[in-house]
Write a protein that holds these residues in place. Sequence first.
Motif, short mmCIF file in Angstrom:
data_model
loop_
_atom_site.label_atom_id
_atom_site.label_comp_id
_atom_site.label_asym_id
_atom_site.label_seq_id
_atom_site.Cartn_x
_atom_site.Cartn_y
_atom_site.Cartn_z
N LEU A 110 41.89 35.18 45.31
CA LEU A 110 40.41 35.76 45.51
C LEU A 110 39.41 34.29 45.00
O LEU A 110 38.59 34.13 45.62
CB LEU A 110 40.07 36.60 44.65
CG LEU A 110 40.67 38.09 45.40
CD1 LEU A 110 40.57 39.20 44.27
CD2 LEU A 110 39.69 38.21 46.49
N THR A 111 40.16 33.39 43.88
CA THR A 111 39.28 32.23 43.48
C THR A 111 39.05 31.41 44.55
O THR A 111 38.38 30.56 44.98
CB THR A 111 39.93 31.76 42.33
OG1 THR A 111 39.79 32.76 41.06
CG2 THR A 111 39.17 30.49 41.81
N VAL A 112 40.48 31.03 45.20
CA VAL A 112 40.49 30.11 46.29
C VAL A 112 39.70 30.44 47.44
O VAL A 112 38.97 29.88 48.13
CB VAL A 112 42.16 29.96 46.62
CG1 VAL A 112 41.98 29.21 48.12
CG2 VAL A 112 42.68 29.26 45.59
N LEU A 115 39.14 43.17 41.12
CA LEU A 115 39.68 42.44 42.13
C LEU A 115 38.96 42.95 43.32
O LEU A 115 38.45 42.01 44.31
CB LEU A 115 41.09 42.82 42.23
CG LEU A 115 42.40 42.42 41.19
CD1 LEU A 115 43.64 42.83 41.51
CD2 LEU A 115 42.16 40.74 40.97
N TYR A 116 38.93 44.12 43.85
CA TYR A 116 38.26 44.60 45.25
C TYR A 116 36.93 44.10 45.18
O TYR A 116 36.56 43.84 46.18
CB TYR A 116 38.47 45.93 45.25
CG TYR A 116 39.87 46.53 45.26
CD1 TYR A 116 41.11 45.56 45.79
CD2 TYR A 116 40.16 47.73 45.04
CE1 TYR A 116 42.23 46.15 45.88
CE2 TYR A 116 41.62 48.21 44.98
CZ TYR A 116 42.50 47.52 45.35
OH TYR A 116 43.97 47.65 45.39
N GLU A 117 36.09 44.15 44.20
CA GLU A 117 34.64 43.99 44.21
C GLU A 117 34.31 42.42 44.39
O GLU A 117 33.14 42.24 44.52
CB GLU A 117 34.02 44.31 43.01
CG GLU A 117 33.93 46.17 42.76
CD GLU A 117 33.39 46.66 44.12
OE1 GLU A 117 32.61 46.12 44.83
OE2 GLU A 117 33.34 48.02 44.30
N ARG A 118 35.30 41.54 44.27
CA ARG A 118 35.17 40.06 44.54
C ARG A 118 34.85 39.80 46.06
O ARG A 118 34.55 38.79 46.19
CB ARG A 118 36.19 39.13 44.00
CG ARG A 118 36.20 39.43 42.35
CD ARG A 118 37.47 38.61 41.74
NE ARG A 118 37.15 37.24 41.94
CZ ARG A 118 37.97 36.23 41.44
NH1 ARG A 118 38.94 36.71 40.48
NH2 ARG A 118 37.97 35.09 41.59
N ALA A 176 37.52 26.09 39.40
CA ALA A 176 36.62 27.58 39.15
C ALA A 176 37.68 28.17 38.34
O ALA A 176 39.01 28.21 38.40
CB ALA A 176 36.43 27.91 40.32
N PRO A 177 37.01 29.24 37.42
CA PRO A 177 38.02 30.09 36.69
C PRO A 177 38.57 31.34 37.42
O PRO A 177 37.87 31.70 38.38
CB PRO A 177 36.95 30.79 35.85
CG PRO A 177 35.54 30.50 36.33
CD PRO A 177 35.59 29.27 37.24
#
Length: 493
Positions: A225-227, A280-283, A107-108
């Motif tokens: 966050l991707t993980v 960042l936060y909105e993920r 994933a990106p």
Amino acid sequence: MEYTGVGELRGPLVVVDGVRGVGWDDSVSIRLDSGETRHGLVLEVDRGTAVVQVLEGTAGMSPTGTGLTFVGHPMRIPVGTGWLGRVCDGRGDPIDGGPPVLSATTAPVSGYPLNPTWREPPSEPVLTGVSAVDALTTLVRGQKLPIFSVPGLPHLELATQIAANATAGGAPFCVVFAGMGLTHADGSLVREALEARTAEGEVVLLLNLADDPVIERVITPRLALTVAEELAFTGGRHVLVVMTDMTSYAEALREVSAARGEIPARRAYPGYLYSDLASLYERCGRIRDRPGSVTVLPVLTMPAGDITHPVADLTGYITEGQIVLSSQAHARGVYPPVDALASLSRLMRRGAGAGHTRADHLDLAAQLLSALAKARQVRELADLVGQAAVSERDLPYLSFEEAFDRELVNQRPDETRDIDDTLERCWQTALVLPRRELAMMPTAQVDARIRAKGGAQHADTAGAGGPSVVAGQTGPRHQGRGDARTEATRSPS
């Protein structure tokens, strides 16, 4: 194709000329003449000239003998359950002696855009095991709730305690902990505190230490966050992402901005700091028809306790409340030193009360905060004119303030309290006050508690006939308290 036309090394940046087919945010493999391989990201492309950010830094590099290969797509990492139980550095490379994390799915790092109409409103609690948080600023699945601290306060201890003990009420749950700019002592503290949960495969640790490249800190929270997104939205887990310290992240971002020669904004931070923090936060959040969720708990230190500092100020605009740590409470020996009146969870009503924690939770929290605000006023008066000048009606509030710190807020760093234990402590603290002062809770509940306790000090029922508040609903009296509290604690964040 490998490019060797390095025109300039500028801090953490490499400027390479004569490139073709290169896009913004492309991943780059950098070969040094020593044979070492480093990694980078394209920050800017203009008429065949690319500016590359080197994650490991440019120390030891020279314009000659350096080759750059552009991968042709943004940085991607393997994702999946293979991350659980692993300890890695800020770039995702293992430091626990194990093999690299491998997966058939990648994933990106920048994440996928999420359609806002797919979002599900947060509605269930994440129980941290910390009474000051669970009782008064309940964390809700899918929420972003920062911890505001001051250098020298035990914010890292609190963050690791929450990461070690948080649960989702029996639902599948895990924690992704991203440390940025930690000292070696702090890194060891985090690993030791989370060792048991890491061994159980419930924690992912990404640790960027103070002597690691500063630029690596820019990528660490995005890796985390991707993980987390894969574990949550594909694996069906409720994931708590703890990110500390976001001030260190912002300083790394400032360093990159200065190296690029960008016009600085407030306190030399880049003008896009707000949008970068929001990316960042909105993920975090929940997706409709999917069982998992991503909850974000960022920790940031405010230089000199300045809540108007750009990092704290902009974080407060993006997030849904804040947990504020107090130097005064820390000086009194209270741990965690949470300032309950300055703290707020704007989504607490969605995740607490009947059907979530306990039916009496919201009314009890409202009563405690109202009484604490009164107790602070009485304490200031007593300090000014002496305790002898305080009226008999107000004297019990001094005892309430002490009981609030001693019985409810204060707990050992290795102590975990379930929600029933926390709410029982709330009742014990509230019943320090006379019956006439407990007018924000349903009369039947208060009378039943007083009978169970059998306390003679509650025999006075004057003022008990005021309007009560049904759990989970806002009545006139309760709404007034909430408005007053909001105005009293309102800041730019």
